[in-house]
Write an enzyme that holds these catalytic residues in place. Structure first.
Site, PDB file in Angstrom:
ATOM      1  N   CYS A 120      -1.913   9.034   2.098  1.00 16.13           N
ATOM      2  CA  CYS A 120      -1.629   9.095   1.330  1.00 16.13           C
ATOM      3  C   CYS A 120      -2.660   9.075   0.171  1.00 16.13           C
ATOM      4  O   CYS A 120      -2.918   9.649  -1.132  1.00 16.13           O
ATOM      5  CB  CYS A 120      -1.681   6.890   1.480  1.00 16.13           C
ATOM      6  SG  CYS A 120      -3.168   6.751   2.176  1.00 16.13           S
TER       7      CYS A 120
ATOM      8  N   GLU B 212       0.860  -1.133   0.168  1.00 16.19           N
ATOM      9  CA  GLU B 212      -0.029   0.119  -0.188  1.00 16.19           C
ATOM     10  C   GLU B 212       0.978   1.164  -0.392  1.00 16.19           C
ATOM     11  O   GLU B 212       1.501   0.962   1.301  1.00 16.19           O
ATOM     12  CB  GLU B 212      -0.974  -0.047   1.554  1.00 16.19           C
ATOM     13  CG  GLU B 212      -1.676  -0.874   1.719  1.00 16.19           C
ATOM     14  CD  GLU B 212      -3.098  -1.125   0.545  1.00 16.19           C
ATOM     15  OE1 GLU B 212      -3.104  -0.275  -0.552  1.00 16.19           O
ATOM     16  OE2 GLU B 212      -3.424  -2.373   0.332  1.00 16.19           O
TER      17      GLU B 212
HETATM   18  P1  NDP Z   1       8.066   5.086   4.472  1.00 21.87           P
HETATM   19  O1  NDP Z   1       8.100   4.109   3.320  1.00 21.87           O
HETATM   20  O2  NDP Z   1       9.951   5.426   5.210  1.00 21.87           O
HETATM   21  O3  NDP Z   1       8.273   4.071   5.756  1.00 21.87           O
HETATM   22  C1  NDP Z   1       6.931   3.111   5.781  1.00 21.87           C
HETATM   23  C2  NDP Z   1       7.588   1.772   7.313  1.00 21.87           C
HETATM   24  O4  NDP Z   1       8.761   1.137   6.222  1.00 21.87           O
HETATM   25  C3  NDP Z   1       7.809   2.456   8.094  1.00 21.87           C
HETATM   26  O5  NDP Z   1       8.377   1.750   9.859  1.00 21.87           O
HETATM   27  C4  NDP Z   1       9.545   2.031   7.915  1.00 21.87           C
HETATM   28  O6  NDP Z   1      10.633   2.235   9.602  1.00 21.87           O
HETATM   29  C5  NDP Z   1       9.903   1.244   7.501  1.00 21.87           C
HETATM   30  N1  NDP Z   1      10.947   0.757   6.745  1.00 21.87           N
HETATM   31  C6  NDP Z   1      12.035   1.363   6.257  1.00 21.87           C
HETATM   32  N2  NDP Z   1      12.437   1.328   5.467  1.00 21.87           N
HETATM   33  C7  NDP Z   1      12.506  -0.276   5.342  1.00 21.87           C
HETATM   34  C8  NDP Z   1      13.234  -1.264   4.836  1.00 21.87           C
HETATM   35  N3  NDP Z   1      14.186  -1.040   3.963  1.00 21.87           N
HETATM   36  N4  NDP Z   1      12.619  -1.775   5.225  1.00 21.87           N
HETATM   37  C9  NDP Z   1      11.173  -2.565   5.369  1.00 21.87           C
HETATM   38  N5  NDP Z   1      10.884  -1.406   6.579  1.00 21.87           N
HETATM   39  C10 NDP Z   1      10.777  -0.767   6.100  1.00 21.87           C
HETATM   40  O7  NDP Z   1       6.665   5.553   4.901  1.00 21.87           O
HETATM   41  P2  NDP Z   1       6.492   7.098   6.052  1.00 21.87           P
HETATM   42  O8  NDP Z   1       6.475   6.384   7.010  1.00 21.87           O
HETATM   43  O9  NDP Z   1       7.124   8.322   5.820  1.00 21.87           O
HETATM   44  O10 NDP Z   1       4.765   7.021   4.932  1.00 21.87           O
HETATM   45  C11 NDP Z   1       4.552   8.113   4.225  1.00 21.87           C
HETATM   46  C12 NDP Z   1       4.211   6.701   3.161  1.00 21.87           C
HETATM   47  O11 NDP Z   1       3.228   5.678   3.359  1.00 21.87           O
HETATM   48  C13 NDP Z   1       3.107   8.063   1.961  1.00 21.87           C
HETATM   49  O12 NDP Z   1       3.840   7.748   0.495  1.00 21.87           O
HETATM   50  C14 NDP Z   1       2.136   7.508   2.125  1.00 21.87           C
HETATM   51  O13 NDP Z   1       1.400   8.230   0.971  1.00 21.87           O
HETATM   52  C15 NDP Z   1       2.203   5.762   2.246  1.00 21.87           C
HETATM   53  N6  NDP Z   1       0.742   5.887   2.769  1.00 21.87           N
HETATM   54  C16 NDP Z   1       0.055   5.058   1.304  1.00 21.87           C
HETATM   55  C17 NDP Z   1      -0.869   4.327   2.322  1.00 21.87           C
HETATM   56  C18 NDP Z   1      -1.682   3.992   1.566  1.00 21.87           C
HETATM   57  O14 NDP Z   1      -2.768   3.296   1.708  1.00 21.87           O
HETATM   58  N7  NDP Z   1      -1.513   3.426   0.172  1.00 21.87           N
HETATM   59  C19 NDP Z   1      -1.699   5.303   3.250  1.00 21.87           C
HETATM   60  C20 NDP Z   1      -0.390   5.908   4.089  1.00 21.87           C
HETATM   61  C21 NDP Z   1       0.197   5.914   3.900  1.00 21.87           C
HETATM   62  P3  NDP Z   1      11.079   3.607   9.938  1.00 21.87           P
HETATM   63  O15 NDP Z   1       9.542   4.736  10.308  1.00 21.87           O
HETATM   64  O16 NDP Z   1      11.688   3.766  11.474  1.00 21.87           O
HETATM   65  O17 NDP Z   1      11.999   3.938   9.337  1.00 21.87           O
END
Ligand code: NDP
Length: 497
Positions: free
Chosen positions: A270, A236
């Site tokens: 998002c 997502e």
């Molecule tokens: P990120 O992609 O930065 O992070 C998402 C999660 O992934 C966090 O828990 C992060 O940990 C973790 N993460 C980071 N690096 C890795 C890796 N290499 N492997 C596995 N997990 C990892 O997104 P954001 O948290 O900044 O969220 C915003 C984004 O999410 C936007 O693009 C938004 O559009 C999208 N989004 C999509 C939704 C949907 O339903 N389609 C709903 C809500 C948001 P950590 O934070 O600790 O780095």
């Protein structure tokens, strides 16, 4: 000498005050959590639909009674106003309720009609849990987004290991603790905390599926990492959602919806409205009313502000880059300017007549900004909406329901709202997800339950068939009979074009 286990803290975006301190978990701790969750998954699966439903509804009831407490924590850790946080909690409770109540119907064993050639067989279909689901969530909706996976995965009979964002671990901890209050027997829902590396460790830990919500860039890394163990992924990801206003739309209503969709949660949504395409007949009126309303917003760190500070301070640089690029390519600023952007609170920014190759049109901005461009027809709006690699959701405003419904079919997105913004989020029976760079797979609804289950078909011979087809002793008359039956059943003239 003892070395303290490494920890990290989450802080309030508004004040910098520490909300909580959490373990920085590495691959070993993640593996241990997954091992425990695997044992718990067997116990949870054995409870069956009825046992799980009863416990999930007890959790739902607890969440409803403690909704204000959870909303306050979301406000503190994410920065959004308390009323927005409460709305997020309310929507999450609805997801949980729907998943618990509908799992037996959607995933329960059922008979399937055999074909005429297999009329002697009884066929049945069942959906078995996958085992352990790794849920990786973002910080922008720290309850709603993980709950879209957690509720459906649990209802389908799996255990869940949750890795919340490093910006909102306290909310993740709260969810897991509240679940444990009603299901104390086994760690069916557990937490692993840390930074991106902890999420990466979860991807290769041997879980049976990763349900990831986050940015498209991280989604690519998750998929690459999961490929090493052939772990299936559900992604997502981000969006660049369009909001199309037709010539006959109720402009005041469209303005309110676009403004909340763009600026609510400081634009960190998002399915946030990032691009408005307004029909040329109403473009000026729409832009002037939108600008007037945007100027009335009062962002800040108070629990009652219109929207809060940026949860992740580094996002301000992205917003600045997009606004600067749009201006350089000829856009006009209807509201706000580069000075509106600080590391913490960003004032509302409305950009008009933005070149379609600007980053504010092609890339996810994720801030309280909105672009407004003019279109000559609804069709042009649909074409422009479809012109990015993203495809999460879209909104249509107008009076001609038939025309809008047809336009909805032509939009290359997973979700469409007509005459309201974001309403898909409030219908737990509808699937949630996108296409292209917005990801694949579905949470919510029947499809969301099936994402966390493995289908199994079983056939049982009820009586010996007079036509034995799968035997080396097959008789020539049998094949002749099959040929005749094929013509009689499938070869009728009415199918010939
Ligand atoms: P990120 O992609 O930065 O992070 C998402 C999660 O992934 C966090 O828990 C992060 O940990 C973790 N993460 C980071 N690096 C890795 C890796 N290499 N492997 C596995 N997990 C990892 O997104 P954001 O948290 O900044 O969220 C915003 C984004 O999410 C936007 O693009 C938004 O559009 C999208 N989004 C999509 C939704 C949907 O339903 N389609 C709903 C809500 C948001 P950590 O934070 O600790 O780095």
């Amino acid at each position: 000498m003892t070395v303290d286990a490494p920890v990290f803290s989450s802080t309030e975006p508004a004040t910098g005050e520490v909300v909580g301190t959490f373990a920085l978990m590495g691959p070993e701790e993640v593996a241990a959590a997954v091992d425990q969750a695997r044992i718990a998954s067997r116990w949870w699966a054995d409870l069956g639909f009825a046992g799980r439903k009863q416990r999930l509804l007890a959790w739902k009831s607890l969440l409803a009674r403690r909704a204000d407490q959870l909303a306050w924590l979301v406000h503190r850790e994410n920065g959004k106003p308390v009323d927005d946080a409460l709305l997020e909690v309310a929507l999450s409770i609805e997801l949980l309720d729907w998943a618990a109540k509908n799992a037996p119907k959607v995933l329960g064993e059922r008979g399937v009609r055999p074909s005429l050639l297999t009329i002697n067989q009884a066929a049945s279909l069942s959906y078995e849990p996958l085992g352990v689901i790794g849920v990786i969530g973002p910080w922008n909706y720290p309850v709603f987004t993980p709950m879209g996976s957690i509720a459906y995965a649990l209802a389908a009979g799996n255990s869940v290991v949750l890795k919340p964002s490093e910006f909102t671990p306290a909310v993740g901890q709260w969810l897991v603790d509240s679940f444990r209050t009603v299901v104390p027997e086994q760690p069916v829902l557990t937490l692993v905390t840390g930074m991106g590396e902890t999420g990466a460790a979860l991807c290769t830990s041997g879980v049976d599926k990763i349900s990831f919500t986050g940015s498209s860039a991280t989604g690519r890394k998750v998929m690459a990492a999961a490929s090493a163990t052939l772990t299936p992924v559900l992604l997502e990801l981000g969006g660049k959602d369009a909001f199309i206003v037709d010539a006959d739309a109720d402009i005041d209503k469209a303005v309110e919806a676009a403004l909340f969709g763009a600026m609510g949660n400081a634009g960190q949504t998002c399915i946030g409205v990032e691009r408005v395409y307004a029909h040329e007949a109403i473009f000026d009126e729409f832009l002037s009313k939108l600008s007037a309303r945007a100027n009335e917003l009062k962002p800040g760190g108070a629990s009652t502000s219109s929207y809060g500070p940026m949860t992740m301070p580094t996002q301000a640089a992205v917003v600045r880059d997009h606004v600067r690029d749009a201006i350089a390519k000829g856009a006009t600023l209807a509201v706000g300017d580069l000075d509106s952007i600080t590391e913490s609170v960003i004032g509302p920014i409305v950009l008009a007549n933005v070149a379609e190759n600007s980053r504010a049109i092609t890339d996810e901005t994720f801030g309280p900004t909105i672009t407004v461009n003019s279109i000559r027809s609804l069709d042009e709006g649909v074409d422009k909406a479809n012109a990015t690699n993203f495809g999460l959701a879209a909104t249509l405003f107008g009076k001609n329901t038939k025309r809008l419904t047809e336009a909805a079919k032509r939009l290359r997105v997973g979700m469409v709202s007509i005459n309201s913004w974001g309403s898909n989020a409030g219908v737990p029976g509808l699937p949630w997800g996108g296409v292209g760079d917005s990801g694949f797979g579905r949470i919510h609804g029947d499809d969301g339950l099936r994402e966390f289950a493995r289908s199994k078909g079983v056939v049982r011979e009820r009586f010996a068939s007079p036509l034995v087809l799968t035997s080396f002793s097959r008789k020539p008359e049998t094949s002749a009979l099959v040929s005749k039956a094929l013509v009689a059943i499938h070869g009728r003239r009415k199918w010939v074009r």
